[in-house]
Scaffold this motif. Structure first.
Motif, PDB file in Angstrom:
ATOM      1  N   UNK A 287       0.859  -1.178   0.000  1.00 18.51           N
ATOM      2  CA  UNK A 287       0.000   0.000   0.000  1.00 18.51           C
ATOM      3  C   UNK A 287       0.897   1.231   0.000  1.00 18.51           C
ATOM      4  N   UNK A 288       0.668   2.112  -0.956  1.00 16.50           N
ATOM      5  CA  UNK A 288       1.469   3.339  -1.060  1.00 16.50           C
ATOM      6  C   UNK A 288       2.962   3.042  -1.111  1.00 16.50           C
ATOM      7  N   UNK A 289       3.330   1.972  -1.829  1.00 16.68           N
ATOM      8  CA  UNK A 289       4.729   1.654  -2.029  1.00 16.68           C
ATOM      9  C   UNK A 289       5.415   0.953  -0.880  1.00 16.68           C
ATOM     10  N   UNK A 290       4.673   0.590   0.166  1.00 13.60           N
ATOM     11  CA  UNK A 290       5.264  -0.088   1.323  1.00 13.60           C
ATOM     12  C   UNK A 290       4.489  -1.361   1.642  1.00 13.60           C
ATOM     13  N   UNK A 291       5.146  -2.280   2.327  1.00 15.12           N
ATOM     14  CA  UNK A 291       4.472  -3.505   2.731  1.00 15.12           C
ATOM     15  C   UNK A 291       3.467  -3.209   3.842  1.00 15.12           C
ATOM     16  N   UNK A 292       2.313  -3.847   3.764  1.00 15.79           N
ATOM     17  CA  UNK A 292       1.282  -3.654   4.782  1.00 15.79           C
ATOM     18  C   UNK A 292       1.546  -4.582   5.958  1.00 15.79           C
ATOM     19  N   UNK A 293       0.868  -4.327   7.047  1.00 13.03           N
ATOM     20  CA  UNK A 293       0.953  -5.175   8.225  1.00 13.03           C
ATOM     21  C   UNK A 293       0.050  -6.397   8.059  1.00 13.03           C
ATOM     22  N   UNK A 294       0.250  -7.384   8.916  1.00 13.59           N
ATOM     23  CA  UNK A 294      -0.589  -8.578   8.882  1.00 13.59           C
ATOM     24  C   UNK A 294      -2.056  -8.183   9.009  1.00 13.59           C
ATOM     25  N   UNK A 295      -2.892  -8.779   8.194  1.00 12.73           N
ATOM     26  CA  UNK A 295      -4.336  -8.579   8.144  1.00 12.73           C
ATOM     27  C   UNK A 295      -4.745  -7.197   7.626  1.00 12.73           C
ATOM     28  N   UNK A 296      -3.785  -6.390   7.235  1.00 11.95           N
ATOM     29  CA  UNK A 296      -4.108  -5.104   6.613  1.00 11.95           C
ATOM     30  C   UNK A 296      -4.288  -5.311   5.118  1.00 11.95           C
ATOM     31  N   UNK A 297      -5.285  -4.634   4.542  1.00  9.57           N
ATOM     32  CA  UNK A 297      -5.577  -4.797   3.130  1.00  9.57           C
ATOM     33  C   UNK A 297      -4.488  -4.146   2.279  1.00  9.57           C
ATOM     34  N   UNK A 298      -4.002  -4.887   1.298  1.00 11.04           N
ATOM     35  CA  UNK A 298      -2.969  -4.348   0.417  1.00 11.04           C
ATOM     36  C   UNK A 298      -3.105  -4.884  -0.993  1.00 11.04           C
ATOM     37  N   UNK A 299      -2.473  -4.186  -1.930  1.00 12.29           N
ATOM     38  CA  UNK A 299      -2.460  -4.660  -3.309  1.00 12.29           C
ATOM     39  C   UNK A 299      -1.594  -5.909  -3.395  1.00 12.29           C
ATOM     40  N   UNK A 300      -2.061  -6.891  -4.144  1.00 11.21           N
ATOM     41  CA  UNK A 300      -1.323  -8.142  -4.311  1.00 11.21           C
ATOM     42  C   UNK A 300      -0.342  -7.986  -5.462  1.00 11.21           C
ATOM     43  N   UNK A 301       0.947  -8.110  -5.153  1.00  5.61           N
ATOM     44  CA  UNK A 301       2.015  -7.983  -6.137  1.00  5.61           C
ATOM     45  C   UNK A 301       2.721  -9.334  -6.223  1.00  5.61           C
ATOM     46  N   UNK A 302       2.856  -9.884  -7.416  1.00  6.23           N
ATOM     47  CA  UNK A 302       3.403 -11.236  -7.554  1.00  6.23           C
ATOM     48  C   UNK A 302       4.648 -11.262  -8.437  1.00  6.23           C
ATOM     49  N   UNK A 303       5.462 -12.275  -8.212  1.00  2.82           N
ATOM     50  CA  UNK A 303       6.590 -12.591  -9.088  1.00  2.82           C
ATOM     51  C   UNK A 303       6.552 -14.083  -9.374  1.00  2.82           C
TER      52      UNK A 303
END
Length: 451
Positions: A287-303
């Motif tokens: 979220x906003x270029x940083x990793x979110x905390x556990x259980x916080x909603x965030x964009x899923x980025x995959x490799x």
């Protein structure tokens, strides 16, 4: 044919011809799922470093990207280092498609495919056969959690009729009964379930948007089925979807999540959280270029760690989710996702009660070169507005084609109004475009339109 003969004799011949290594990969995954978290992380980092070096050496897009950002392959050694790179988007892929294909792989190893179109806008991409094998292997491992073995019969419910020899041959070789959702109606739902029952499948695999309408038809006909585990994919499995399908099919759904040829996560037999395919994918929640905390909603980025044909590194899959820092009750040490919070794929409803998922429109518009974007809006049960962002290749014949196809699909019950627009804006927290918007709700059981 029993499973032992199938796996040891028949399937190896199929793989030799196809150039895949699915069985061998499944055997590895059955062991690695019980590895420690440290062992899984070591494997993941090793594969990530190899992928990054390959992309830099052989993929023009990444060579240019690393140069522009003054990054060397040695700078990417583990997941957190991926933040040094810009997030890869679908638009980036579309604009740089030719430069994203590895130059060192022979064409015979590269497969052309499209995203499932769950958002209505398919994405063309390429995978190599090792990545294809890994995807099937992750799927088979998940199915094994429900008692499935390679060679067991399974049913696949897809968007349209099988028409090609290759796909029909694949179904035969994989012991698959393919059913087209477009041919399933309330008037023949009993025959459909009888056909499934006679095949004795261990698994029924379906897009979420297909199995839910089927379950509604079964509910109205007071029809139930037992004997197979339902596995779903392609769009969000909402609680009311899960509840109805599990009731009508008398089983626990095991949902799967992925995209662009990448098997991201699967539900197991113990809980509704999702096991991440750590051996084959790095998943970041941001979220906003940083990793979110556990259980916080965030964009899923995959490799995707296996796709050397067209590496997808630090790729925004356009969904939201939450991760969990805990271990599942099943005892597997694979990382966990709590949920995938994509949007609901709206389904068009007709006066006679038929349900038309977004995938129909995806296939209708996918190969029309005169259309840049589209959106189908249903405000009333008997009418559709089709918004189109056109280009210079669009013609009057295209309008007629669209109207004819939709009228045929809806048996002339719905009026179609084509409107040309300059743009179709994004919406929602994930910034997605909605390509099918229906304001017509599912009716209640007492008057649900299926009669």
């Amino acid at each position: 044919m029993n499973n032992g003969i199938y796996i040891n004799t028949f399937f190896p011949l199929v793989e030799a011809v196809a150039g895949t290594n699915i069985v061998k990969t499944v055997e590895h995954l059955q062991k690695s799922q019980w590895w420690t978290k440290e062992q899984l992380l070591e494997l993941q980092n090793k594969k990530l470093r190899a992928l990054v070096h390959h992309a830099y050496d052989n993929v023009p897009y990444y060579r240019r990207l690393f140069r522009d950002y003054r990054i060397r392959p040695e700078d990417i050694r583990e997941k957190k280092d991926l933040q040094k790179l810009p997030v890869l988007t679908k638009d980036d892929i579309r604009k740089n498609l030719a430069d994203m294909v590895a130059k060192n792989l022979p064409p015979s190893r590269i497969m052309t495919t499209y995203s499932s179109g769950s958002t209505g806008e398919p994405l063309k991409y390429f995978i190599d056969k090792s990545s294809y094998s890994a995807g099937w292997a992750q799927t088979f491992r998940c199915w094994s959690w429900a008692g499935f073995n390679i060679g067991d019969p399974y049913v696949k419910i897809g968007v349209e009729e099988r028409s090609g020899l290759r796909k029909n041959l694949q179904d035969y070789l994989m012991n698959t009964q393919y059913l087209s959702f477009s041919g399933i109606r309330r008037t023949n739902i009993r025959n459909v379930i009888t056909k499934i029952s006679s095949f004795h499948p261990k698994i029924i695999r379906s897009h979420t948007d297909f199995i839910y309408p089927i379950a509604k038809m079964m509910e109205e006909e007071d029809l139930y089925y037992s004997g197979a585990t339902v596995t779903t994919t392609a769009s969000v499995l909402f609680p009311h979807y899960r509840s109805l399908v599990e009731k009508q099919f008398n089983c626990r759904i095991m949902d799967a999540y992925g995209g662009e040829g990448t098997p991201v996560s699967f539900q197991c037999e113990k809980c509704e959280n999702y096991h991440i395919s750590d051996e084959d994918v790095v998943v970041e929640f941001m979220k906003d270029g940083e990793y979110v905390s556990e259980r916080e909603l965030g964009k899923i980025i995959i490799t995707n760690l296996n796709n050397y044909a067209m590496p997808l590194i630090h790729y925004d899959i356009n969904d939201l989710g939450q991760y969990l820092d805990e271990t599942c009750a099943c005892g597997r040490n694979l990382s966990l996702m709590k949920s995938i919070e994509g949007r609901e794929n709206d389904i068009i409803k007709t006066p006679s009660g038929d349900l038309i998922p977004v995938h129909f429109f995806n296939h209708l518009f996918r190969d029309m070169s005169g259309i840049n974007r589209f959106q189908v809006v249903q405000e009333h049960i008997d009418s559709l507005v089709v918004k189109i962002v056109k280009n210079e290749r669009f013609s009057a014949a295209d309008s007629e084609y669209i109207i004819d196809k939709i009228k045929a699909k809806t048996f002339g019950q719905i009026g179609i109004d084509i409107r040309f627009v300059d743009d179709i804006p994004v919406s929602g927290r994930a910034g997605k475009r909605r390509y099918v918007i229906s304001c017509v709700p599912f009716a209640t059981k007492q008057n649900n339109g299926f009669s």
